[in-house]
Design a protein around this motif. Structure first.
Motif, short mmCIF file in Angstrom:
data_model
loop_
_atom_site.label_atom_id
_atom_site.label_comp_id
_atom_site.label_asym_id
_atom_site.label_seq_id
_atom_site.Cartn_x
_atom_site.Cartn_y
_atom_site.Cartn_z
N TRP A 91 0.84 -1.20 0.00
CA TRP A 91 0.00 0.00 0.00
C TRP A 91 0.88 1.25 0.00
CZ3 TRP A 91 -4.68 1.29 -1.25
CH2 TRP A 91 -5.27 2.46 -0.77
N ASP A 92 1.04 1.86 -1.17
CA ASP A 92 1.81 3.10 -1.32
C ASP A 92 0.84 4.23 -1.65
OD1 ASP A 92 3.88 4.99 -1.71
OD2 ASP A 92 4.00 4.49 -3.84
N ALA A 93 0.02 4.60 -0.66
CA ALA A 93 -1.02 5.60 -0.88
C ALA A 93 -1.47 6.15 0.47
CB ALA A 93 -2.21 4.98 -1.63
N GLU A 94 -2.25 7.23 0.42
CA GLU A 94 -2.81 7.81 1.63
C GLU A 94 -3.97 6.96 2.12
OE1 GLU A 94 -1.44 10.31 3.09
OE2 GLU A 94 -0.07 10.96 1.51
N GLY A 95 -4.34 7.15 3.39
CA GLY A 95 -5.50 6.46 3.93
C GLY A 95 -5.21 5.01 4.27
N VAL B 256 2.44 -10.50 -5.47
CA VAL B 256 2.55 -9.15 -4.90
C VAL B 256 1.61 -8.23 -5.67
CG1 VAL B 256 4.04 -7.14 -4.55
CG2 VAL B 256 4.93 -9.45 -4.11
N VAL B 257 0.77 -7.52 -4.93
CA VAL B 257 -0.10 -6.50 -5.50
C VAL B 257 0.38 -5.15 -4.99
CG1 VAL B 257 -2.45 -5.61 -5.69
CG2 VAL B 257 -2.05 -8.09 -5.56
N TRP C 49 -0.08 -4.45 -10.69
CA TRP C 49 0.02 -3.04 -10.31
C TRP C 49 -1.36 -2.39 -10.40
CZ3 TRP C 49 2.08 1.41 -13.86
CH2 TRP C 49 2.06 2.62 -13.14
N ARG C 50 -1.88 -1.95 -9.28
CA ARG C 50 -3.13 -1.22 -9.23
C ARG C 50 -2.79 0.27 -9.18
NH1 ARG C 50 -7.07 -4.82 -5.23
NH2 ARG C 50 -6.70 -6.82 -6.32
N ARG C 51 -2.82 0.85 -10.34
CA ARG C 51 -2.34 2.23 -10.47
C ARG C 51 -3.28 3.21 -9.77
NH1 ARG C 51 0.45 4.44 -15.86
NH2 ARG C 51 1.17 6.45 -15.09
N ARG C 52 -2.69 4.02 -8.89
CA ARG C 52 -3.44 5.06 -8.20
C ARG C 52 -3.33 6.37 -8.97
NH1 ARG C 52 -6.60 3.46 -4.02
NH2 ARG C 52 -6.22 5.46 -3.01
N THR C 53 -4.33 7.23 -8.79
CA THR C 53 -4.29 8.54 -9.45
C THR C 53 -3.28 9.43 -8.76
OG1 THR C 53 -6.61 8.35 -10.06
CG2 THR C 53 -5.64 10.56 -10.12
N LYS C 54 -2.40 10.00 -9.54
CA LYS C 54 -1.37 10.87 -8.98
C LYS C 54 -1.96 12.24 -8.69
CE LYS C 54 3.53 11.85 -9.59
NZ LYS C 54 4.71 11.62 -10.46
N GLN C 55 -1.68 12.76 -7.52
CA GLN C 55 -2.20 14.06 -7.15
C GLN C 55 -1.66 15.13 -8.08
OE1 GLN C 55 -1.41 15.15 -3.09
NE2 GLN C 55 -2.72 16.95 -3.15
N SER C 56 -2.54 15.91 -8.65
CA SER C 56 -2.11 16.94 -9.59
C SER C 56 -1.51 18.13 -8.85
CB SER C 56 -3.30 17.42 -10.44
OG SER C 56 -4.31 17.96 -9.61
#
Length: 630
Positions: free
Chosen positions: A8-12, A121-122, A147-154
């Motif tokens: 988990w490489d994301a916020e929350g 690995v996910v 790879w579950r691509r997350r939206t990059k913060q603009s």
């Protein structure tokens, strides 16, 4: 439990599922075996991972290509390799190479994964380069990968910046180079006459930044980097020369004002001090020579990349993280400014009468490596690197694989004759890192001499048994050099304040280079001040620092309880990492608990002298410099 791992490489919070959760940027700990914190693994195995990363950098430089090392392929001058000026070799964890954090976390994950039975690995992340490295790692280990691509913060970018970014990199570099010349051209020639005719035999290399405002406005040179050392030398009959690297700040926001200050310093110095700027040596000829070196680097970078991209760390492929950085170092803005630095320092050292001693701020910046080469090539005397701040464990600029310190006579790591360390803490850090002991000398900590004046009696610092007895908690917030760190720090405080005692008084001291506006934090009742930190520390119950500011040291050594923000997005760059009694917080709940508990805790140690050598008479500095002139 499944053998699947969800990174988990994301916020929350990560989603629930039949997998082991690996938190990529969270220190959250759990007794549940199905949750793993990579930042915690990094801290638990810091020495091994640090050594592994430095070894990978060493292996890159030593890579043989057509029978020659990469270092030798990048020789720009006899005995001087551009390799040492590249961002990869510089290892600037703090600003220049944020992906170092991901590289070291990949090493930690690689070590953890090889010790566990996994099948898949996910990865949930917006980082494409990290995803590619993870895919390659899984291929090597025979694991499935998704790879579950997350939206990059603009990020808002101005129209001019957007136009610039769509240009080919070569054109970007040329535009940057032209802009630099136009912007700095007003400094051309400032102080050159005095520089060429100086009678001084000691030259300092510093920044035209962090000056004392009152003195600067009166045309007198006083720098917080050097404290009272210039005055001490002048009283001992030592004339000095000062080469300033211009950085924009409120005292001289444009190069023309900086040129005026240089001329005023020379007038006030009356020959006892001679001042000049690095950009005083700008010329068309220097520009063309820099472009020539840049063309050579651009050609070399393109031909060398296919081979160095194959260098692994025990089989772990990291190059996807570094490809862009390599291109910038070889053909981008970094390469052209590095080429310019080299030619400017060659020009200025050749035009300077022979010096017996040179002293520069030791931060392992690119310009320092150019200075070391040019100084020695011009036949000047002893060169000393002056370590002026704390040496952070994870600030990898200061550390190399021990094999790099061996001087073989062929494009070696540029090193000063001596590194002047500012106290026992830095001396021990250098020795543990393998820096040659004979090249180290301990001197007084010029930027921290004020700590010797703090009122600490009998080695004991006491805080009230309960600050709440005064119905008020006085909190001092110490800002950071980087706006991103400062914003993260302040946002964490915003979330924690509702849980702090009612009536808490918050005073904020920003870093001089990063203002903090009250209007940006409407939910906070704060007072922003630029008063001296010694005064502010005497009037607070507890201090709260950013993730990396050295101001945390001031509070710690003055006996003020200090809580430092722990940034889960990067390595622990706090100067208090590893020191007894240091408190860290990465969540609002942790911050509230740490602040309230720290404010009611009694400190019984005085650690000033464990960090720094403090003597306002500067006997060590006087011996180091004046004995060289005898």
């Amino acid at each position: 439990m499944s053998n699947c791992v969800f990174v988990w490489d994301a916020e929350g919070l990560p989603p629930d599922g039949d997998w082991t959760v690996v938190l990529w940027r969270s220190f959250a700990e759990s007794t549940c075996q199905s949750v793993v914190s990579i930042p915690k693994l990094v801290e638990d195995n810091a020495d091994v991972l640090k050594a592994r990363y430095l070894a990978w950098i060493y292996d890159l430089g030593e890579r043989l290509i057509d029978g020659k090392r990469l270092i030798d392929h990048l020789e720009l001058r006899p005995g001087f390799s551009y390799w040492w000026m590249t961002a990869i070799a510089q290892k600037f964890t703090y600003v220049g190479s944020p992906h170092i954090t991901d590289a070291i976390r990949l090493m930690a994950f690689d070590a953890w994964a090889t010790e566990h039975t996994l099948s898949r690995v996910v990865l949930a992340s917006s980082n494409q380069q990290l995803a590619e490295c993870m895919r390659l790692l899984c291929t090597r280990l025979g694991l499935g990968f998704d790879w579950r691509r997350r939206t990059k913060q603009s990020v808002h970018v101005s129209l001019v910046r957007r136009v610039y970014q769509v240009l080919p990199q070569v054109l970007q570099t040329i535009v940057y180079f032209i802009f630099y010349f136009v912007d700095r051209w007003p400094l051309r020639g400032a102080g050159l006459k005095e520089w060429r005719q100086t009678n001084g035999q000691v030259t300092f290399f510093s920044y035209l930044f962090n000056l004392v405002p009152d003195a600067t406005n009166e045309g007198r040179f006083e720098s917080r980097y050097w404290a009272n050392l210039p005055e001490v030398l002048q009283k001992n009959g030592c004339k000095t020369n000062w080469l300033h690297i211009y950085l924009k700040d409120p005292l001289h926001s444009i190069a023309g004002l900086a040129a005026q200050k240089i001329n005023q310093f020379n007038h006030t110095g009356s020959g006892e001090q001679v001042h000049v700027a690095l950009d005083s040596f700008l010329s068309v000829r220097v520009g063309f020579k820099a472009l020539r070196d840049w063309f050579r680097l651009a050609w070399a970078g393109r031909n060398l990349e296919p081979e160095i991209s194959k260098v692994t760390s025990n089989g772990l492929i990291l190059w996807p993280l570094y490809a862009k950085e390599w291109h910038n170092s070889m053909v981008g803005s970094r390469s052209i400014i590095n080429s310019l630095y080299l030619n400017l320092f060659e020009t200025l050292t050749k035009s300077l009468p022979t010096q017996q001693v040179g002293i520069y701020l030791y931060e392992q910046q690119q310009w320092e490596l150019a200075l070391i080469y040019a100084w020695k090539a011009s036949g000047h005397g002893r060169l000393i690197g002056a370590q002026h701040t704390t040496m952070l464990y994870w600030d990898l600029r200061y550390f190399y694989d021990p094999r790099s310190y061996k001087q073989t006579g062929g494009n070696d790591l540029p090193m000063p004759d001596k590194v002047a360390v500012n106290g026992p803490a830095s001396l021990n850090a250098c020795l543990q890192a393998g820096y040659p002991e004979e090249d180290l000398v301990e001197v007084e900590a010029l930027r921290y001499l004020h700590l010797g004046e703090a009122k600490v009696e009998a080695g004991t610092v006491s805080t009230p048994a309960s600050v709440f007895a005064k119905d008020t908690l006085r909190l001092l917030v110490l800002g950071d050099y980087l706006i991103s760190n400062t914003q993260l720090q302040m946002n964490l405080l915003v979330q924690a304040v509702p849980s702090l005692p009612a009536g808490t008084v918050i005073t904020v001291k920003p870093h001089p280079a990063c203002p903090i506006r009250v209007a940006d934090y409407p939910s906070l009742s704060i007072t922003v001040t630029m008063e001296p930190i010694t005064k502010l520390l005497a009037e607070c119950d507890v201090a709260y620092s950013s993730a990396a500011t050295s101001a945390a040291i001031d509070a710690y050594c003055a006996g003020v309880p200090i809580v430092s923000m722990l940034d889960p997005n990067t390595l622990n760059l706090s100067p208090l990492r590893g020191w007894a009694g240091a408190l860290f917080a990465s969540t609002p709940e942790e911050l509230t608990l740490a602040l309230t508990s720290a404010a009611t805790t009694q400190r019984t140690r005085d650690d000033r002298n464990e960090f720094f050598t403090l003597d306002p008479q500067l006997p060590r500095w006087r011996k180091l410099i004046l004995d060289s002139l005898a």
